[in-house]
Design an enzyme around this catalytic site. Structure first.
Site, PDB file in Angstrom:
ATOM      1  N   CYS A 220       0.834  -1.214   0.000  1.00 13.57           N
ATOM      2  CA  CYS A 220       0.000   0.000   0.000  1.00 13.57           C
ATOM      3  C   CYS A 220       0.867   1.262   0.000  1.00 13.57           C
ATOM      4  O   CYS A 220       0.539   2.255  -0.660  1.00 13.57           O
ATOM      5  CB  CYS A 220      -0.913   0.015   1.218  1.00 13.57           C
ATOM      6  SG  CYS A 220      -2.061  -1.360   1.292  1.00 13.57           S
TER       7      CYS A 220
HETATM    8  C1  BEZ Z   1       0.599  -4.584   1.861  1.00 14.00           C
HETATM    9  O1  BEZ Z   1       0.165  -3.463   1.556  1.00 14.00           O
HETATM   10  O2  BEZ Z   1       1.766  -4.854   1.783  1.00 14.00           O
HETATM   11  C2  BEZ Z   1      -0.366  -5.644   2.296  1.00 14.00           C
HETATM   12  C3  BEZ Z   1      -1.512  -5.315   2.972  1.00 14.00           C
HETATM   13  C4  BEZ Z   1      -2.371  -6.319   3.395  1.00 14.00           C
HETATM   14  C5  BEZ Z   1      -2.073  -7.645   3.110  1.00 14.00           C
HETATM   15  C6  BEZ Z   1      -0.934  -7.950   2.387  1.00 14.00           C
HETATM   16  C7  BEZ Z   1      -0.070  -6.958   1.969  1.00 14.00           C
END
Ligand code: BEZ
Length: 211
Positions: A45
């Site tokens: 994210c």
């Molecule tokens: C991420 O943004 O890295 C992420 C968020 C939730 C689950 C898996 C990855």
């Protein structure tokens, strides 16, 4: 709720990292992209929001406003925005919608319980000036999106809206485009004099300038 192409994009009022946002009023008469992400302070994210921040001028050139949403509170968004600026080479320059009560997530069907029971998945909604949904995309939490593809879709949608043109597989801006079947042969000859008909239903023409 499942939103289909052509449906009215639901209106809502929500807190953001920088104050309240009334969605339809904020969109105004232009195009919009509403995208969800699973959670603040997560690696994929963080890279996604940095990518969108760096593309600010590209979205603006397409008369398109962008907003991100997750179930985190506004205070978390504010703290995370500092990390994004520090690590991604751009300040967050679009609203980060806080949706702790999942109001927006429910309106837009952004929680897919068998994928994650509480967090939003990576949804994308492109919304036209008429406030209807023009594109939906859903990615899993583990895959960061390619925001260049969102810009490419915006270019295609705007060609359709302005000129009744479509875009072929793997099209990139500057390449030839397709005259839609809604345009008669007579009309095609008048409006697109440089077009070539490979088949009566397969007519290509140089991409016109942005409307
Ligand atoms: C991420 O943004 O890295 C992420 C968020 C939730 C689950 C898996 C990855």
């Amino acid at each position: 709720m499942t939103l289909n192409l052509g449906d009215l994009a639901p209106d809502f009022t929500a807190q953001t990292a920088d104050g309240d946002l009334r969605f339809h009023e904020w969109l105004g008469d232009g195009w919009g992209v509403l995208f969800s992400h699973p959670a603040d302070f997560t690696p994929v994210c963080t890279t996604e929001l940095g990518a969108v921040a760096r593309l600010h001028n590209e979205f603006a050139a397409r008369d398109t406003k962008v907003a991100a949403v997750s179930v985190d509170p506004a205070s978390s968004h504010r703290a995370w925005a500092a990390d994004i600026a520090e690590t991604q080479g751009a300040e967050v320059n679009f609203p980060l919608i806080a949706d702790p009560d999942r109001h927006v997530a429910t309106l837009y069907g952004m929680i897919h319980p068998r994928h994650d029971s509480t967090a939003t998945v990576r949804s994308v909604f492109v919304i036209g000036p008429d406030k209807t949904v023009k594109l939906t995309l859903t990615y899993p939490a583990s895959t960061g999106r390619h925001f260049g593809e969102i810009l490419r879709v915006l270019d295609s949608l705007q060609l359709t809206a302005a000129h009744q043109l479509a875009t072929p597989a793997d099209w990139q801006p500057g390449q030839d485009v397709i005259i839609t079947p809604a345009v008669s042969q007579q009309e095609a000859a008048r409006r697109f004099p440089d077009h070539r008909a490979i088949k009566p239903y397969l007519r290509l023409t140089p991409q016109p300038d942005r409307a």
